[in-house]
Scaffold this motif. Structure first.
Motif, PDB file in Angstrom:
ATOM      1  N   ALA A  44       0.819  -1.307   0.151  1.00  0.00           N
ATOM      2  CA  ALA A  44      -0.029   0.007  -0.043  1.00  0.00           C
ATOM      3  C   ALA A  44       1.018   1.257   0.018  1.00  0.00           C
ATOM      4  O   ALA A  44       0.461   2.160  -0.674  1.00  0.00           O
ATOM      5  CB  ALA A  44      -0.861   0.138   1.306  1.00  0.00           C
ATOM      6  N   MET A  45       2.096   1.211   0.648  1.00  0.00           N
ATOM      7  CA  MET A  45       2.877   2.344   0.872  1.00  0.00           C
ATOM      8  C   MET A  45       3.528   2.719  -0.415  1.00  0.00           C
ATOM      9  O   MET A  45       3.585   3.738  -0.890  1.00  0.00           O
ATOM     10  CB  MET A  45       4.164   2.227   1.958  1.00  0.00           C
ATOM     11  N   THR A  46       3.890   1.440  -1.212  1.00  0.00           N
ATOM     12  CA  THR A  46       4.399   1.600  -2.365  1.00  0.00           C
ATOM     13  C   THR A  46       3.485   2.112  -3.445  1.00  0.00           C
ATOM     14  O   THR A  46       3.640   3.138  -4.163  1.00  0.00           O
ATOM     15  CB  THR A  46       4.975   0.276  -3.028  1.00  0.00           C
ATOM     16  N   ALA A  47       2.275   1.367  -3.539  1.00  0.00           N
ATOM     17  CA  ALA A  47       0.959   1.871  -4.681  1.00  0.00           C
ATOM     18  C   ALA A  47       0.712   3.421  -4.442  1.00  0.00           C
ATOM     19  O   ALA A  47       0.454   4.149  -5.427  1.00  0.00           O
ATOM     20  CB  ALA A  47       0.033   1.064  -4.260  1.00  0.00           C
ATOM     21  N   ARG A  48       0.580   3.731  -3.099  1.00  0.00           N
ATOM     22  CA  ARG A  48       0.054   5.323  -2.902  1.00  0.00           C
ATOM     23  C   ARG A  48       1.334   6.144  -2.987  1.00  0.00           C
ATOM     24  O   ARG A  48       1.061   7.377  -2.908  1.00  0.00           O
ATOM     25  CB  ARG A  48      -0.508   5.313  -1.648  1.00  0.00           C
TER      26      ARG A  48
ATOM     27  N   ALA B 210       8.878   0.496   7.037  1.00  0.00           N
ATOM     28  CA  ALA B 210       8.644   2.048   6.767  1.00  0.00           C
ATOM     29  C   ALA B 210       9.901   2.813   6.555  1.00  0.00           C
ATOM     30  O   ALA B 210       9.911   3.655   5.690  1.00  0.00           O
ATOM     31  CB  ALA B 210       7.781   2.467   7.983  1.00  0.00           C
ATOM     32  N   GLY B 211      10.949   2.555   7.400  1.00  0.00           N
ATOM     33  CA  GLY B 211      12.155   3.114   7.367  1.00  0.00           C
ATOM     34  C   GLY B 211      12.636   2.844   5.882  1.00  0.00           C
ATOM     35  O   GLY B 211      13.303   3.817   5.194  1.00  0.00           O
ATOM     36  N   LYS B 212      12.682   1.529   5.512  1.00  0.00           N
ATOM     37  CA  LYS B 212      13.270   1.239   4.024  1.00  0.00           C
ATOM     38  C   LYS B 212      12.385   2.071   3.092  1.00  0.00           C
ATOM     39  O   LYS B 212      13.107   2.611   1.978  1.00  0.00           O
ATOM     40  CB  LYS B 212      13.083  -0.276   3.759  1.00  0.00           C
ATOM     41  N   PHE B 213      11.012   2.042   3.215  1.00  0.00           N
ATOM     42  CA  PHE B 213      10.322   2.664   2.266  1.00  0.00           C
ATOM     43  C   PHE B 213      10.665   4.254   2.161  1.00  0.00           C
ATOM     44  O   PHE B 213      10.793   5.016   1.099  1.00  0.00           O
ATOM     45  CB  PHE B 213       8.767   2.653   2.682  1.00  0.00           C
ATOM     46  N   LEU B 214      10.775   4.827   3.483  1.00  0.00           N
ATOM     47  CA  LEU B 214      11.386   6.233   3.400  1.00  0.00           C
ATOM     48  C   LEU B 214      12.592   6.499   2.585  1.00  0.00           C
ATOM     49  O   LEU B 214      12.738   7.500   1.946  1.00  0.00           O
ATOM     50  CB  LEU B 214      11.535   6.713   4.774  1.00  0.00           C
ATOM     51  N   LEU B 215      13.370   5.638   2.980  1.00  0.00           N
ATOM     52  CA  LEU B 215      15.058   5.561   2.265  1.00  0.00           C
ATOM     53  C   LEU B 215      14.660   5.938   0.794  1.00  0.00           C
ATOM     54  O   LEU B 215      15.141   6.462  -0.153  1.00  0.00           O
ATOM     55  CB  LEU B 215      15.817   4.612   2.817  1.00  0.00           C
ATOM     56  N   GLN B 216      13.627   4.771   0.367  1.00  0.00           N
ATOM     57  CA  GLN B 216      13.600   4.687  -1.139  1.00  0.00           C
ATOM     58  C   GLN B 216      13.177   5.731  -1.788  1.00  0.00           C
ATOM     59  O   GLN B 216      13.487   6.165  -2.712  1.00  0.00           O
ATOM     60  CB  GLN B 216      12.808   3.436  -1.411  1.00  0.00           C
ATOM     61  N   GLN B 217      12.136   6.526  -1.202  1.00  0.00           N
ATOM     62  CA  GLN B 217      11.440   7.758  -1.422  1.00  0.00           C
ATOM     63  C   GLN B 217      12.434   8.776  -1.669  1.00  0.00           C
ATOM     64  O   GLN B 217      12.420   9.605  -2.422  1.00  0.00           O
ATOM     65  CB  GLN B 217      10.461   8.251  -0.487  1.00  0.00           C
ATOM     66  N   ILE B 218      13.239   9.128  -0.545  1.00  0.00           N
ATOM     67  CA  ILE B 218      14.570   9.887  -0.649  1.00  0.00           C
ATOM     68  C   ILE B 218      15.348   9.843  -1.508  1.00  0.00           C
ATOM     69  O   ILE B 218      15.493  10.699  -2.419  1.00  0.00           O
ATOM     70  CB  ILE B 218      15.109   9.873   1.063  1.00  0.00           C
ATOM     71  N   ALA B 219      15.689   8.423  -1.864  1.00  0.00           N
ATOM     72  CA  ALA B 219      16.564   8.323  -2.926  1.00  0.00           C
ATOM     73  C   ALA B 219      15.910   8.606  -4.345  1.00  0.00           C
ATOM     74  O   ALA B 219      16.645   9.216  -5.160  1.00  0.00           O
ATOM     75  CB  ALA B 219      17.014   6.834  -2.991  1.00  0.00           C
ATOM     76  N   GLU B 220      14.609   8.394  -4.371  1.00  0.00           N
ATOM     77  CA  GLU B 220      13.988   8.799  -5.797  1.00  0.00           C
ATOM     78  C   GLU B 220      13.859  10.257  -5.845  1.00  0.00           C
ATOM     79  O   GLU B 220      14.073  10.920  -6.792  1.00  0.00           O
ATOM     80  CB  GLU B 220      12.421   8.067  -5.831  1.00  0.00           C
TER      81      GLU B 220
END
Lengths: 119, 744
Positions: free
Chosen positions: B338-342, B499-509
């Protein structure tokens, strides 16, 4: 032979005009693509020396308009540019390119080749 | 209930005193049986309880020093040896003076301890009429089929009550945190007051009693009003110290404990330790209002049932654990999706079919990220949450925060105790101020204590005695939620990782996009700059040309003027080269050299480049052989050749220069050889670095040409090398694979 020199840089444009006149050409000047089109309305030219990067209608924009006008579309264009990438130039597809900085012999050689092709 | 197995009533009693009591060496036994301690291997009796006379018909002084076999009329000595060597759970049937005894053997302090319990005690149950196996089997069958844990405890209590005949059998569970106990199941005679649900303070079972209960898992006090039978002599002659009775079934208990039992109206007591993972987690506590003896064999069966229940508890907990792990894994996977999809952590965690609320047993969930807060379920208000998150920023590091009493550590929480007396919080990223919070409401509980837990001891006359009042003492617990279980804290921690991984990935993007913007604006700048810089140099060149013509038209030719024009022209040339290099370096340093490959012949390009050098190029000897076609960036390779030839001319001491090109099957090779100064070996390696120049003093220039050449060659998948001998000249060689497809 009538050459229209289009460049927004006054120093270069005037120097170039003076030099070409020394070589026996008749020269008209324009500081932008828009002004060049007005000059062509008034009087056709045999060759256009066109700068690439200009405010108020760039070389590319001028070229787009030129190609749609039957009365001027056959006039050969020599592009003067400092840009070095092919992609930038592909959209203009000039008859010849001289890279800034150029010297007089290179320029004259280029003009000769283009006019010979269109003769 | 069990309290005060302690021998020093005269000392001030508190928990720490109790914890030091040496209850394993009371020096006496309960008088319903006899204890004999014998040396090994010769089996001579060295200690005996003082009550041998009434039970065995021989006074202890007659027994001491006698061989054990002589005292026992049966079995024969060989059988006794075998019994001592075995670890049988069966008691040994022994007859002395016509009376039947259960003989129970164990070793302690280097002695063999034989305890004899008569089988015909008046208050005793009949020895089990059935086979031991049958008893165990019947007891286990009921436990095994218990559908819920609560049923398991109820059935365990019922089984043990049936076997032992005690008035009351309770299952008593210790709280892992404060050590207090609670009655979780009870079977009792109908006329008895229920104890079910009652709490007992931790001090009712002191620490060293708990240790002893782990070691010796079954205790029987046949009659709390007994007179202890002392051991004679008092000390073990082998060690000179009191005999260790930790493993003895007849071990005497503290008089204070007996008084405690008397205070609650109990004459006989039996307890079975419930041990899981080496931890005493509970007791089966049996009470009887009259003296009660339970035969050894029946006690063993009761012990087995307790063990089985503990194992069953463990198995059930493990099964529950794996169920929860599976479920929380599934929820976590849904949330990550869901985090990735949204493309949003908060929306992914609170919205959708699954939310982070499903992960643990909570009523509310909030996720905060960079000042934004999203919630699901029952949570404090936005303002309250914002303040709580600010507080958390100073509290939370890598470890989760789990509390069932938030108002106690964060007083403002008292205002929203209805929704959030319990908080489980993790930081997904402290740097980005990202927090996940689960809330539990206040759970007002009445804790029923068996007497005031703050007054376990009372002063009765001159003596401290256990509390006499067991009247229900109710304590109301407020501003507390149900406690967070270990699995919930683990689930929260695992989600934090995702969630931390997701945030890191978002920051990277985001960084990637930002980088793209920076690169674009830099390219635009470079394009502008090259135009702006090159236009005036063009004008300069044209003026020089006209000056030269003007000068040439004069008679006589002003040589000095022409020489100056040459010098200025040379400087303009240098300026142009510098501009080119600067622009290239900016482009290359950012790693964005976009090759524009076209198919062409490198030999032709070499010829063109040599021509551009004009008169200076006369020193260059061009030698071309083989197929030199390939797909490369023509403009860039022109730069490489220009740079190498410029260097060769500059450092070649005006001697001939060889430009050699060779076509090989899959590549082309180009070498530029001068016969000049050469380069010392130490400088050769640094040569292709930025701003390095082999001979810094003699020649000017920025030293960028070779670095640019190397970048261009490597971008084409090729390599460039130098081979030089000081004094003999240098050869720069580059190789290029023929390249893939041409783009234009």
């Amino acid at each position: 032979m009538h050459i229209l020199v289009v460049d927004d840089d006054t120093d270069l444009r005037e120097t170039l005009a003076e030099m070409l006149e020394d070589e026996g050409f008749r020269v008209t000047q324009a500081a932008s693509g828009r002004e060049a089109l007005r000059r062509l309305d008034a009087e056709p030219a045999d060759l256009i020396m066109l700068d690439y990067m200009m405010p108020e209608m760039s070389g590319a924009e001028f070229r787009d308009v030129q190609r749609t006008r039957a009365d001027v579309k056959e006039i050969p264009v020599v592009l003067m540019t400092a840009a070095s990438t092919v992609s930038e130039l592909a959209t203009i597809s000039p008859d010849a390119i001289v890279h800034k900085p150029f010297d007089v012999p290179a320029l004259l050689r280029c003009i000769q080749q283009v006019t010979a092709r269109h003769a | 209930m069990h309290s005060y197995e302690s021998d020093r009533p005269a000392e001030p009693l508190d928990l720490s005193t109790c914890d030091r009591e040496p209850i394993h060496i009371p020096g006496s036994i309960q008088p319903h049986g006899v204890l004999l301690a014998a040396t090994t291997p010769d089996l001579v009796i060295v200690q005996a309880s003082a009550n041998t006379g009434p039970l065995l018909g021989r006074e202890h002084r007659d027994v001491l020093g006698a061989p054990l076999a002589a005292v026992l009329e049966s079995p024969d000595p060989a059988e006794l040896d075998r019994a001592i060597a075995s670890r049988s759970i069966h008691p040994h049937a022994i007859r002395i003076g016509g009376r039947a005894f259960d003989g129970i053997l164990h070793h302690a302090d280097g002695l063999v301890i034989l305890e004899l319990e008569p089988t015909d005690l008046a208050d005793g149950l009949e020895p089990p009429p059935r086979d031991l196996y049958e008893l165990i089997h019947d007891g286990l069958a009921g436990l095994d089929r218990a559908p819920r844990l609560a049923d398991l405890w109820q059935r365990l209590a019922a089984s043990i009550r049936r076997l032992s005949g005690f008035d009351r059998v309770m299952i008593y569970r210790f709280d892992e945190r404060d050590g207090s106990g609670q009655v979780i199941a009870e079977e009792r005679a109908p006329d008895m007051e229920p104890y079910l649900g009652l709490h007992y303070p931790a001090s009712d079972v002191p620490n060293q009693a708990r240790r002893l209960y782990r070691q010796n898992r079954l205790r029987l006090i046949r009659d709390a009003a007994y007179e202890p039978a002392p051991l004679v002599p008092a000390d073990n002659p082998r060690t000179g110290r009191p005999l260790d009775l930790a493993g003895a079934v007849l071990r005497s208990v503290s008089p204070i404990h007996c008084r405690y039992l008397a205070n609650i109206g109990v004459r006989a007591s039996m307890s079975v330790s419930l041990v899981k993972d080496e931890q005493l987690w509970g007791l089966v506590a049996c009470h009887h209002r009259a003296p009660r003896f339970v035969p050894y064999q029946t006690r063993v069966v009761c012990g087995f049932l307790g063990d089985f229940a503990s194992w069953s508890l463990r198995g059930r907990l493990e099964a529950e654990e794996s169920d929860r792990a599976l479920r929380s894994h599934a929820v976590r996977a849904q949330l990550v999706e869901a985090m990735t999809a949204r493309a949003d952590m908060l929306a992914g965690l609170v919205g959708g079919d699954a939310s982070a609320l499903d992960l643990v047993e909570a009523r509310g969930f909030a996720a905060a990220h960079c000042g934004r807060i999203e919630t699901r379920g029952a949570t404090p208000s936005r303002e309250q949450l914002a303040a709580l998150v600010t507080w958390l920023e100073g509290q939370l590091g890598g470890d989760p925060l789990a509390t069932d009493a938030l108002p106690a550590i964060y007083p403002p929480a008292a205002a929203f105790k209805d929704t959030a007396s319990g908080l489980l919080a993790v930081a997904a990223s402290t740097a980005r101020s990202a927090y996940l919070l689960w809330f539990r409401p206040e759970c007002v509980r009445d804790v029923a204590w068996a007497g005031d837990p703050r007054k376990p001891v009372e002063l009765a006359g001159e003596q401290l005695t256990p509390r006499t009042s067991f009247a229900l003492w109710k304590e109301t617990v407020r501003e507390r939620s149900l406690p967070w279980a270990a699995w919930e804290i683990r689930a929260a921690t695992e989600l934090r990782t995702e969630a931390g991984k997701f945030l890191l990935q978002q920051i990277a993007e985001a960084l990637d996009i930002e980088l793209g913007r920076v690169v674009d604006s830099r390219d635009e700048f470079l394009s502008m700059a090259s135009h702006e810089l090159k236009t005036p140099t063009t004008t300069l060149r044209l003026h020089l040309e006209m000056l030269r013509r003007l000068a040439a038209g004069r008679e006589p030719t002003p040589d000095k003027l022409l020489a100056r024009i040459d010098k200025v022209e040379h400087q303009v040339g240098r300026l142009e080269l510098l501009i080119d290099h600067l622009l290239d370096v900016s482009r290359l340093a950012a790693g964005r050299l976009d090759l524009e490959r076209t198919r062409f012949d490198l030999g032709e390009l070499a010829r063109e480049v040599v021509e551009r050098f004009g008169d200076a190029g006369a020193a260059i000897h061009l030698d071309v052989a083989g197929d030199l076609s390939g797909a490369w960036d023509r403009f860039r390779l022109g730069q490489v050749l220009t740079n190498l030839l410029t260097n060769a001319l500059k450092y070649g001491e005006d001697r001939p220069i060889d430009l050699t090109l060779r076509g090989e099957p899959d590549r082309v090779r180009c070498a530029v050889r001068d016969r000049g100064l050469g380069i010392p070996p130490a400088d050769q390696a640094r040569l292709f670095e930025r701003f390095e120049r082999a001979s810094p003093v003699k020649f000017a220039g920025l030293g960028l040409g070779l670095w640019i050449a190397r970048q261009i060659v490597e971008e084409h998948g090729g390599r460039i090398t130098v081979d030089s001998e000081p004094g003999a000249g240098s050869t720069f060689t580059f190789e290029l694979p023929r390249g893939g497809r041409a783009e234009a």
